[in-house]
Design an enzyme around this catalytic site. Structure first.
Site, PDB file in Angstrom:
ATOM      1  N   HIS A 161       0.822  -1.222   0.000  1.00 20.56           N
ATOM      2  CA  HIS A 161       0.000   0.000   0.000  1.00 20.56           C
ATOM      3  C   HIS A 161       0.855   1.270   0.000  1.00 20.56           C
ATOM      4  O   HIS A 161       0.316   2.375  -0.133  1.00 20.56           O
ATOM      5  CB  HIS A 161      -0.934   0.033   1.210  1.00 20.56           C
ATOM      6  CG  HIS A 161      -1.991  -1.029   1.194  1.00 20.56           C
ATOM      7  ND1 HIS A 161      -2.922  -1.145   0.181  1.00 20.56           N
ATOM      8  CD2 HIS A 161      -2.267  -2.055   2.057  1.00 20.56           C
ATOM      9  CE1 HIS A 161      -3.720  -2.177   0.430  1.00 20.56           C
ATOM     10  NE2 HIS A 161      -3.344  -2.745   1.562  1.00 20.56           N
ATOM     11  N   ASP A 197      -2.481 -10.447  -2.585  1.00 16.40           N
ATOM     12  CA  ASP A 197      -3.096  -9.999  -1.330  1.00 16.40           C
ATOM     13  C   ASP A 197      -4.574  -9.676  -1.582  1.00 16.40           C
ATOM     14  O   ASP A 197      -4.949  -9.249  -2.672  1.00 16.40           O
ATOM     15  CB  ASP A 197      -2.352  -8.753  -0.823  1.00 16.40           C
ATOM     16  CG  ASP A 197      -2.779  -8.289   0.563  1.00 16.40           C
ATOM     17  OD1 ASP A 197      -2.027  -8.552   1.521  1.00 16.40           O
ATOM     18  OD2 ASP A 197      -3.854  -7.655   0.689  1.00 16.40           O
ATOM     19  N   HIS A 199      -6.248  -7.224  -0.618  1.00 15.11           N
ATOM     20  CA  HIS A 199      -6.435  -5.796  -0.902  1.00 15.11           C
ATOM     21  C   HIS A 199      -5.636  -5.384  -2.135  1.00 15.11           C
ATOM     22  O   HIS A 199      -4.533  -5.899  -2.370  1.00 15.11           O
ATOM     23  CB  HIS A 199      -5.973  -4.952   0.287  1.00 15.11           C
ATOM     24  CG  HIS A 199      -6.619  -5.313   1.589  1.00 15.11           C
ATOM     25  ND1 HIS A 199      -6.037  -6.185   2.498  1.00 15.11           N
ATOM     26  CD2 HIS A 199      -7.798  -4.929   2.134  1.00 15.11           C
ATOM     27  CE1 HIS A 199      -6.831  -6.308   3.558  1.00 15.11           C
ATOM     28  NE2 HIS A 199      -7.908  -5.565   3.361  1.00 15.11           N
ATOM     29  N   ASP A 286      -4.404 -12.875   3.278  1.00 15.79           N
ATOM     30  CA  ASP A 286      -5.683 -12.430   3.831  1.00 15.79           C
ATOM     31  C   ASP A 286      -6.883 -12.799   2.951  1.00 15.79           C
ATOM     32  O   ASP A 286      -8.017 -12.428   3.248  1.00 15.79           O
ATOM     33  CB  ASP A 286      -5.684 -10.924   4.160  1.00 15.79           C
ATOM     34  CG  ASP A 286      -4.903 -10.075   3.179  1.00 15.79           C
ATOM     35  OD1 ASP A 286      -4.544 -10.584   2.095  1.00 15.79           O
ATOM     36  OD2 ASP A 286      -4.667  -8.884   3.479  1.00 15.79           O
TER      37      ASP A 286
HETATM   38  N1  Q9C Z   1     -12.302  -2.455   9.045  1.00 14.55           N
HETATM   39  C1  Q9C Z   1      -2.561  -5.212   4.133  1.00 14.55           C
HETATM   40  O1  Q9C Z   1      -3.162  -6.265   4.034  1.00 14.55           O
HETATM   41  N2  Q9C Z   1      -8.010  -1.501   7.304  1.00 14.55           N
HETATM   42  N3  Q9C Z   1      -3.152  -4.101   4.587  1.00 14.55           N
HETATM   43  C2  Q9C Z   1      -9.245  -2.017   6.888  1.00 14.55           C
HETATM   44  C3  Q9C Z   1     -11.158  -2.850   8.227  1.00 14.55           C
HETATM   45  C4  Q9C Z   1      -6.909  -1.511   6.370  1.00 14.55           C
HETATM   46  C5  Q9C Z   1      -4.542  -4.099   4.946  1.00 14.55           C
HETATM   47  C6  Q9C Z   1     -10.330  -1.641   7.865  1.00 14.55           C
HETATM   48  C7  Q9C Z   1      -6.451  -2.845   5.903  1.00 14.55           C
HETATM   49  C8  Q9C Z   1      -5.039  -2.771   5.370  1.00 14.55           C
HETATM   50  C9  Q9C Z   1      -1.107  -5.152   3.831  1.00 14.55           C
HETATM   51 ZN    ZN Z   2      -4.193  -7.150   2.534  1.00 16.34          ZN
END
Ligand code: Q9C
Ligand code: ZN
Length: 345
Positions: A161, A197, A199, A286
């Site tokens: 990110h 991933d 995301h 994830d």
């Molecule tokens: N309620 C990575 O997997 N927050 N980052 C989400 C959920 C951010 C994930 C909020 C998630 C970031 C590297």
């Molecule tokens: Zn992620």
């Protein structure tokens, strides 16, 4: 397959993140790395090595000078100038009608200027851990340069990110980009980064959007339904010289292995057409059915199949750890990807 890991990466110890409108216990915690380290050793994936120091020029190839100055001096300013001892979160961002050409001078303004979310705490040792994580990525890349056909950089905190001058999504330095730049600096002509991933890898996309030497492919939850909300749509194909070298494969919430596998087939065909010298996998775990912040449905056994699909590309491969927060299953799922890869390799 050599494994690279530094205990300095454990020094980033976020307490709370803003999530779902409330302070929640942070999920990107040191225990993630510890559990993966023991699982990959147990599964006899390979020997574990500590990284050498990070090469400074790689850092400036990925991130802006202003961003690096901000991060490397942040905690000193926060604690000594402001007398704050608690970890830091930003509060206000330059959206739509605001200006973003003026970098604020004050610390709170800069915290906002260099971030995109309030879920990523900065603490006293965050930057040191991030530098170690980047060094772990560089050391993995060096193994491919030395002729190894695979390596695993057990990076933490994650990186995908993080954009040239923005942190967020638990990421501070883009580790996959550090690895790509290390490979290019050692003579590689073309690199693919395949991000699996859950995301979208908005930071990696931003870094390579205008370039044709690094192909970026991401399989992730549809940004219309999921973080990071504002990037990762299928019509983002790259720009200028980079047009045609960015491929987003957004999938709906609830996606299980058969549809994820179809997206992997689309991705691997695009990689074969590009014919990279090396492949970097942004390995988020994830997509797992029990992940506490995610909504895909991959099962533990599916991660073996994921590793096998990656091996079918038949290109030297560096695995760089990204997200994955179901701590109890994280080690097994990670070892399964690497085992699935090694079996097919
Ligand atoms: N309620 C990575 O997997 N927050 N980052 C989400 C959920 C951010 C994930 C909020 C998630 C970031 C590297
Ligand atoms: Zn992620």
């Amino acid at each position: 397959m050599d494994i690279v890991f530094s205990p300095d990466q454990l020094k980033h110890q976020p307490g709370q993140e803003l999530s779902d409108g409330a302070f929640m216990p942070a999920v990107e915690i040191p225990r993630r790395a510890e559990i993966i380290l023991s699982a990959v050793q147990e599964a006899q994936i390979g020997e574990v090595f500590a990284p050498g120091p990070l090469s400074e020029p790689l850092l400036t190839r990925v991130h802006s000078a202003a961003y690096l100055t901000f991060q490397s001096t942040f905690w000193q300013r926060w604690s000594q100038e402001l007398g704050r001892e608690h970890e830091a979160l930003p509060l206000c961002w330059p959206v739509r009608h605001f200006r973003r050409d003026q970098q604020p001078k004050d610390i709170d303004g800069q915290l906002s200027y260099f971030s995109f979310d309030a879920g990523t705490p900065l603490g006293p040792h965050t930057w040191q851990a991030a530098l170690s994580s980047a060094a772990t990525a560089e050391s993995g890349a060096k193994r491919l340069t030395a002729g190894h056909t695979s390596a695993f950089s057990l990076c933490r905190p994650p990186g995908h990110h993080a954009a040239p001058d923005i942190y967020g999504g638990y990421c501070f330095i883009n580790n996959a980009a550090i690895a790509a730049e290390a490979l290019l600096a050692s003579g590689a002509q073309r690199i693919t980064i395949l991000d699996v991933d859950y995301h979208h890898g908005n930071g990696t996309q931003a870094i390579y959007y205008g370039r044709q030497d690094v192909q970026f492919i991401s399989i992730h939850a549809d940004p219309a339904e999921e973080f990071p909300h504002f990037l990762g749509y299928g019509d983002e194909i790259g720009e200028g010289a980079g047009e045609g070298y960015n491929l987003n494969l957004p999938l709906q919430l609830g996606t299980a292995w058969p549809d994820f596998a179809d997206a992997m087939s689309t991705a691997t065909q695009a990689i074969k057409r590009f014919a990279p010298d090396s492949l970097i996998i942004s390995l988020g775990l994830d997509s797992f059915e029990k992940d506490p912040i995610s909504k895909f449905k991959l099962k533990t056994a599916d991660f073996v199949a994921l590793g096998a699909k990656i091996a079918a590309v038949k290109t030297p491969t560096l695995f760089v750890l990204e997200g994955g927060y179901a701590v109890d299953d994280l080690g097994t799922n990670c070892a399964n990807v690497l085992t699935g890869f090694l079996q097919e390799h």
